[in-house]
Structures are given as structure tokens and as C-alpha cells.
Write an enzyme that holds these catalytic residues in place. Structure first.
Site, PDB file in Angstrom:
ATOM      1  N   LYS A  16      -2.358  -9.737   0.757  1.00 34.32           N
ATOM      2  CA  LYS A  16      -3.451 -10.686   0.584  1.00 34.32           C
ATOM      3  C   LYS A  16      -3.830 -11.936   1.192  1.00 34.32           C
ATOM      4  O   LYS A  16      -2.474 -13.352   1.266  1.00 34.32           O
ATOM      5  CB  LYS A  16      -4.107 -10.605  -0.849  1.00 34.32           C
ATOM      6  CG  LYS A  16      -3.932  -9.610  -1.437  1.00 34.32           C
ATOM      7  CD  LYS A  16      -4.243  -8.835  -2.652  1.00 34.32           C
ATOM      8  CE  LYS A  16      -4.530  -7.674  -3.278  1.00 34.32           C
ATOM      9  NZ  LYS A  16      -3.401  -7.076  -3.904  1.00 34.32           N
ATOM     10  N   THR A  24       7.471  11.991 -10.386  1.00 33.84           N
ATOM     11  CA  THR A  24       7.214  10.564  -9.129  1.00 33.84           C
ATOM     12  C   THR A  24       8.008   9.877  -9.296  1.00 33.84           C
ATOM     13  O   THR A  24       8.499   9.676 -10.559  1.00 33.84           O
ATOM     14  CB  THR A  24       5.339  10.407  -9.821  1.00 33.84           C
ATOM     15  OG1 THR A  24       5.401   9.642 -10.587  1.00 33.84           O
ATOM     16  CG2 THR A  24       5.009  11.350  -9.863  1.00 33.84           C
ATOM     17  N   GLU A  45       1.118  14.495  -7.244  1.00 31.54           N
ATOM     18  CA  GLU A  45      -0.092  14.339  -8.011  1.00 31.54           C
ATOM     19  C   GLU A  45      -0.842  16.021  -7.624  1.00 31.54           C
ATOM     20  O   GLU A  45      -1.531  16.061  -8.622  1.00 31.54           O
ATOM     21  CB  GLU A  45      -1.252  13.402  -9.017  1.00 31.54           C
ATOM     22  CG  GLU A  45       0.453  12.592  -9.496  1.00 31.54           C
ATOM     23  CD  GLU A  45       1.270  11.565  -8.752  1.00 31.54           C
ATOM     24  OE1 GLU A  45       1.886  11.570  -7.379  1.00 31.54           O
ATOM     25  OE2 GLU A  45       1.761  10.273  -9.374  1.00 31.54           O
ATOM     26  N   TRP A  50      -7.663  -8.405   3.463  1.00 28.54           N
ATOM     27  CA  TRP A  50      -6.108  -8.362   3.674  1.00 28.54           C
ATOM     28  C   TRP A  50      -5.963  -7.938   4.786  1.00 28.54           C
ATOM     29  O   TRP A  50      -6.781  -7.014   5.665  1.00 28.54           O
ATOM     30  CB  TRP A  50      -6.748  -6.450   3.098  1.00 28.54           C
ATOM     31  CG  TRP A  50      -7.239  -6.777   1.423  1.00 28.54           C
ATOM     32  CD1 TRP A  50      -7.253  -8.074   0.026  1.00 28.54           C
ATOM     33  CD2 TRP A  50      -7.341  -5.201   0.703  1.00 28.54           C
ATOM     34  NE1 TRP A  50      -7.292  -7.231  -0.667  1.00 28.54           N
ATOM     35  CE2 TRP A  50      -7.955  -6.416  -0.791  1.00 28.54           C
ATOM     36  CE3 TRP A  50      -7.405  -4.473   1.000  1.00 28.54           C
ATOM     37  CZ2 TRP A  50      -7.687  -5.217  -1.982  1.00 28.54           C
ATOM     38  CZ3 TRP A  50      -7.348  -3.646  -0.188  1.00 28.54           C
ATOM     39  CH2 TRP A  50      -8.017  -4.236  -1.811  1.00 28.54           C
TER      40      TRP A  50
HETATM   41  P1  ADP Z   1       7.288   9.086  -4.457  1.00 27.00           P
HETATM   42  O1  ADP Z   1       8.105  10.052  -5.386  1.00 27.00           O
HETATM   43  O2  ADP Z   1       7.750   8.281  -3.893  1.00 27.00           O
HETATM   44  O3  ADP Z   1       5.837   8.730  -4.759  1.00 27.00           O
HETATM   45  P2  ADP Z   1       5.386  11.483  -3.654  1.00 27.00           P
HETATM   46  O4  ADP Z   1       4.944  11.499  -2.017  1.00 27.00           O
HETATM   47  O5  ADP Z   1       4.334  11.353  -3.773  1.00 27.00           O
HETATM   48  O6  ADP Z   1       6.154  10.406  -4.004  1.00 27.00           O
HETATM   49  O7  ADP Z   1       3.952   9.729  -2.659  1.00 27.00           O
HETATM   50  C1  ADP Z   1       2.571   9.448  -2.434  1.00 27.00           C
HETATM   51  C2  ADP Z   1       2.316   8.211  -1.658  1.00 27.00           C
HETATM   52  O8  ADP Z   1       2.935   8.379  -0.159  1.00 27.00           O
HETATM   53  C3  ADP Z   1       1.629   8.479  -0.887  1.00 27.00           C
HETATM   54  O9  ADP Z   1       0.354   8.301  -2.540  1.00 27.00           O
HETATM   55  C4  ADP Z   1       0.624   7.865  -0.251  1.00 27.00           C
HETATM   56  O10 ADP Z   1       1.339   6.108  -0.532  1.00 27.00           O
HETATM   57  C5  ADP Z   1       1.750   8.041   0.464  1.00 27.00           C
HETATM   58  N1  ADP Z   1       1.854   8.571   2.236  1.00 27.00           N
HETATM   59  C6  ADP Z   1       1.945  10.371   1.505  1.00 27.00           C
HETATM   60  N2  ADP Z   1       1.738  10.573   2.848  1.00 27.00           N
HETATM   61  C7  ADP Z   1       1.306   8.820   3.072  1.00 27.00           C
HETATM   62  C8  ADP Z   1       0.769   9.578   5.138  1.00 27.00           C
HETATM   63  N3  ADP Z   1       0.494  10.292   6.215  1.00 27.00           N
HETATM   64  N4  ADP Z   1       0.367   8.049   5.455  1.00 27.00           N
HETATM   65  C9  ADP Z   1       0.739   6.774   4.509  1.00 27.00           C
HETATM   66  N5  ADP Z   1       1.257   7.129   3.435  1.00 27.00           N
HETATM   67  C10 ADP Z   1       1.605   8.723   2.897  1.00 27.00           C
END
Ligand code: ADP
Length: 541
Positions: free
Chosen positions: A439, A185, A330, A444
Site C-alpha cells: 500500500k 492449511t 479450502e 496498491w
Molecule cells: P497454503 O497452505 O500455503 O495456504 P494453499 O495451496 O492452500 O496452501 O494456498 C492457496 C493460496 O496460494 C491462494 O489463496 C493464493 O494466494 C496462492 N496461489 C495458488 N495458486 C496461485 C497462482 N496460480 N497464482 C498466484 N497465487 C496462487
């Protein structure tokens, strides 16, 4: 009493074998990074993946060892994946958009034995070579004529190596729980952490995404994965397509609107998936050139929140169904999709759009709950928001080598780091990343909602909203905007556009115009950099 059914391990080579047996003639088409279109069949992919397996054995790669790939979406990249997983080695995807130090860290942490990479990433190989002692060689996924210039002593040519082996090799008899893939990640704080997929999780996840309410794939589909294989397994498409015998169209390195549009039309693509920025680029290109889409049926927009304009344009102007998707590395990565449920077809259009813009509901295999800061489950009323927790068959239970320690709660749920609501229909909506929520005065504000609103303005190319410190309210929203070329839209104009669409106290205190908004390696807005840049931004009264 135990059941009397067969023990049939869910392993990745079985996906390929199935494609070979039932869909051998289905095509895999690639826009080769060096130029030109190459096409072959699943039969060819299978034969070449076997040669890769043989080659890996010849190179001394053993079961359980990790081999890196750093490449765009091509058939060669896919051959390497299946070759590796077929002998029980672990396929580690390196994201070429990361900084060199991050790649060095990841490569050392994973202990990659070899790295297979596109010629264009020769600079990455040169950066890794002196600092990654576990790597015995760099194999460039090209032929001799296109080998990049390099001083590296251990640089090899893929096609040359493959020509020296045959495809007479058996896949390993694998345990379905053995590791198959590794993806780090991006880790906005701290070091990247490795998610270690198993054969079983890959197979179950692919079986889940092909369902009609998820990606809806079958043997008549033509799939173009824009989302890279190094970004959370191309959202499972390189497993899902051969599993159902869909034609695959691999776009290589050129993800521009014009290159994608050409492939959609010439190859008859029916399904595609990528992050919003890619789609905004394509929509712009099509609009500017007065183009249509003649075969595309469904587009998945995920990785970041789907802007309303993208959904409306695809569906209303181009007649393409939009599925908003959410997930994370994950989770293999697909968690939810926003396909409408029975009964919703007759809803007013606005209500449908509202529902489809939510991140959606999970297919079988993912459980979700939203909890408050004390871990108490919140009602599924579409209003109460809290930390989103997930549990399921293709969700990580820990990180590679124990990084990050224990990550599951007492009930086995994983904290996604997202803040969300769940509605009575089962649809989840992300309010924000926990660390990005603003915040203000104890309440929020959702940065995502404000961003979506701002990009709905016809003169806004991209928008980001961050919280900036405020003496009275703790934090107040600042809207950061990249204007479209030639636009002179002002702060007052933008705020007037947003007024009435959200509560007045949500409206940004100020608007900053910039030339560019920084992005992470997976295409998300880099909020941390923006917060640093605007840390001293003067507070409004
Ligand atoms: P990174 O390595 O950048 O974390 P990921 O693809 O694992 O890459 O990122 C996951 C995160 O991306 C999610 O926990 C969420 O915050 C954001 N995310 C993924 N898809 C969406 C979506 N459709 N809308 C909003 N946020 C999203």
C-alpha cells in the site's frame, strides 16, 4: 415433483471400483524412495488397498476415525488412501516440510489413530510419539529390509503387516457426505486449520478437473503428479487418474530436474503438475544438458503465480502446452485454469500469453466474485480489483472442529484472502495475497507482478517483493533477489530492466541481494519472514 433417478452416492471407493472394472491393466509406476522403479496395475492397487482396509480393521480403526499419512507420492501411499476411505476412515495428510511443533499440534488436533509414513520421516515419528497420545502406532511404508533404525516401540513395517492379511473385504456403504480426507492449511498466522473433504466433494472435484479445459485427462493420458499428495490432495490427481484410467507415474522423493526428466521420457508422461519452483529447476536442467521432452503435452503450473519465462520456455522451446492453475486447500484445491477459449487461438501471441498468465476461469462447480471492502460486487472489467470470494460444490464451509468460526458470508461465499480482478472473458487474475499487497500512497502495488517481472531477467534465479515501511508513502516495494551463479547484475541493471514495463511509481525503491529466499511448507515465498528480516530496511527519499 421429485425426479425418479437413482440415488447413487458419490463416494471415493466407486472411483477405485471403476478403475478396476474398466482399466484394471493400466499401470501405476513408482520411483520407490528407497531406490528403484516398481510397477503394477490398478488391479494390484485395488487388491492391496483392500488388504490395507482389512489391516486397518484389525488395528481397530473405525469408521469416522482419523489416520495420518506422512509420505511422498508412491503407490503405497495411494493404497493407504483408498484403504482408509474405503472403510469410512478419514485420511489425514501430514506435510513433512512443516516444523515438528506444527505437526504435533495438527496430529493432536486431528486425533490421528495411526500414522503411515515413509522411512525417511522416522524423525517425525520420533518427534510425534511422546507428544501425541492418540497415535497408537507408526507404520513405515516399506519392507523389512528397508525399515529405518528407531527406538520407537510402536513402529511397524507396512509390508509385514500387509502380508498377514488377505483382501477379502467389502467397502463400507458410505453416505456421500461423510468425511474422507483432512488437510491442514499452513496458516501463515495462527494455528493451522483443518479442511475436511467429503466423499462427494472429492468425487465432484475429480470429475471437474479431468475436463478438457481443466487438466484434460483421459484413458490415454500418462499422469505424473509432482505436486505432493500432502499438498492439497496432489491437486486431485490421485482421484482423477483412476477415474479416467490414466497411467500414473509416482515420482517418490526425488523431484530434481534430472529425476523428473528421466521419468517423463522413460514412462512417456503426457501430463504433469507442480509449483513454479519445480519447473524452473527442470527448465534449468534441460537447458544445461541440451535435453528435449518427447511425450509431455501439458504442464500445469500453480500454487504460486506462473512466471512468464516458464510459460514461454515450455511452449516455445519444448512444445508443451502450459495451463496456469489457481486454487487453495479450502477448494479441494483447484479453482481455475487458464486454458484459452474459442476465438483466442487467433489472437496475437502476446495477447495469448497475457491471457494464459492470468490465473484463469473456473470449470462448472465454482462461482467467483470480486468485492470491495464494503462487500459490494465490483465490475468484471479486468481492472477493478478487490477481495476474491468463491462458492461451490467442493469448497469448505467451515474448518474442522469449528476453528476460525463462521467462514461464509450471508450468500454462502468464502473469502479466499486473495485480491483479484475478473475480466469480461471470465478470467481471474490475482493481484496479490490480501496481506502481501503493497500500500503506497493510498494506492496498491502488486508484489506478484513485480516478482514476475524480476524473474524475467536472465540473471535472476528467484525474486520476492515486500512492502517496507515508508514515512511518506506508508509502504514502498523492496525487491529481494537471488542471483544466478556467477551473475553480478546490479540494482541499477535490474531497475533499468523493469523500467517501462510497469508504472514508474511501482518500481522498487531498493534491491537486496540474498543467497536464499525462505519458502513455506507448500513452496510459497515466506513473506512474513522477509518482512521481519527487512523491517528496518532504510527508506528511500
Ligand atoms: P497454503 O497452505 O500455503 O495456504 P494453499 O495451496 O492452500 O496452501 O494456498 C492457496 C493460496 O496460494 C491462494 O489463496 C493464493 O494466494 C496462492 N496461489 C495458488 N495458486 C496461485 C497462482 N496460480 N497464482 C498466484 N497465487 C496462487
Amino acid at each position: 415433483m421429485l425426479g425418479l433417478m437413482q440415488d447413487w452416492p458419490l463416494t471415493v471407493p466407486k472411483i477405485l471400483e471403476h478403475a478396476l472394472r474398466y482399466h484394471a491393466e493400466r499401470e501405476v509406476v513408482t520411483r520407490v524412495p528407497e531406490g528403484g522403479i516398481e510397477r503394477y496395475t490398478y488391479a494390484d492397487l485395488g487388491a492391496r488397498a483392500r488388504r490395507v482396509a482389512k489391516l486397518l480393521r484389525k488395528l481397530g480403526v473405525r469408521r469416522g476415525e482419523v489416520v495420518g499419512t506422512c509420505a511422498t507420492n508412491t503407490s503405497r501411499h495411494m493404497e493407504v488412501w483408498y484403504g482408509l476411505m474405503g472403510i469410512g476412515a478419514v485420511c489425514h495428510t501430514l506435510n513433512p516440510r512443516l516444523f515438528a511443533e506444527q505437526l504435533v499440534y495438527i496430529c493432536n488436533h486431528a486425533e490421528d489413530r495411526y500414522v503411515f509414513l515413509d522411512g525417511a520421516f522416522v524423525g517425525i515419528a520420533e518427534a510425534l510419539a511422546p507428544k501425541c497420545p492418540s497415535v497408537r502406532g507408526f507404520v513405515f511404508l516399506t519392507d523389512r529390509a528397508h525399515m529405518p533404525e528407531t527406538e520407537l516401540e510402536n513402529a511397524f513395517c507396512y509390508e509385514e503387516l500387509l502380508s498377514e492379511v488377505d483382501d477379502d473385504v467389502e467397502w463400507c456403504e458410505l453416505d456421500e457426505n461423510e468425511a474422507a480426507g483432512l488437510c491442514y492449511t499452513s496458516g501463515t498466522t495462527g494455528n493451522p486449520k483443518g479442511v475436511l473433504y467429503s466423499h462427494r466433494s472429492n468425487v465432484l472435484h475429480a470429475m471437474s478437473v479431468v475436463q478438457p479445459d481443466s487438466f484434460g485427462l483421459g484413458s490415454r493420458s500418462v499422469v505424473l503428479p509432482v505436486v505432493p499428495m500432502f499438498h492439497a490432495n496432489a491437486w486431485a490427481l490421485t482421484f482423477a487418474a483412476p477415474m479416467v484410467g490414466a497411467k500414473l507415474v509416482m515420482p517418490g522423493a526425488d523431484l530434481s530436474g534430472s529425476a523428473l526428466h528421466e521419468l517423463f521420457e522413460t514412462e512417456g508422461v503426457t501430463f504433469t503438475a507442480a509449483v513454479p519452483t519445480v519447473w524452473l529447476g527442470l527448465l534449468d536442467f534441460m537447458e544445461a544438458n541440451d535435453l528435449r521432452l518427447s511425450s509431455l503435452q501439458r504442464v500445469v503450473i500453480g500454487g504460486s503465480a506462473c512466471p512468464r519465462v516458464a510459460l514461454e520456455k515450455f511452449e516455445e522451446v519444448y512444445g508443451v502446452d502450459v495451463t496456469h492453475g489457481w486454487g487453495m486447500t479450502e477448494m479441494s484445491p483447484v479453482g481455475t485454469n487458464s486454458c484459452l477459449k474459442a476465438g483466442m487461438e487467433s489472437w496475437p501471441r502476446d495477447a495469448q500469453i497475457f491471457q494464459k498468465l492470468k490465473q484463469g476461469r473456473p470449470a462448472f462447480g465454482v462461482e467467483m466474485r470480486v468485492v470491495d471492502d464494503d462487500g459490494k460486487e465490483l465490475p468484471r472489467d479486468g481492472k477493478a480489483f478487490g477481495r476474491l470470494l468463491v462458492r461451490g460444490a467442493a469448497i469448505a464451509k467451515g474448518y474442522h472442529k469449528g476453528e476460525g468460526g463462521q467462514v461464509l458470508d450471508a450468500q454462502g461465499f468464502f473469502d479466499t484472502g486473495d485480491v483479484a480482478t475478473l475480466d469480461p472473458h471470465g478470467y481471474m487474475q490475482i493481484t496479490d495475497r490480501a496481506k502481501d499487497v503493497i500500500k503506497s500512497g493510498g494506492e496498491w502495488i502488486s508484489s506478484i507482478e513485480l516478482e514476475n517481472l524480476a524473474v524475467g531477467h536472465p540473471e535472476v534465479l528467484e525474486a520476492a517483493v515486500i512492502g517496507v515501511p515508508h514515512p511518506k508513502w506508508d509502504e514502498r516495494p523492496l525487491l529481494i533477489v537471488v542471483r544466478r551463479e556467477g551473475s553480478r547484475v546490479s540494482k541499477a541493471g535490474l531497475l533499468a530492466f523493469m523500467r517501462g514495463k510497469v508504472a514508474n511509481w511501482w518500481l522498487p525503491d531498493d534491491v537486496a541481494f540474498v543467497d536464499e529466499i525462505p519458502h513455506t511448507a507448500t513452496g510459497k515465498i515466506q513473506k512474513r519472514t522477509l518482512r521481519e528480516k527487512f523491517a528496518e530496511h532504510p527508506a528511500a527519499d
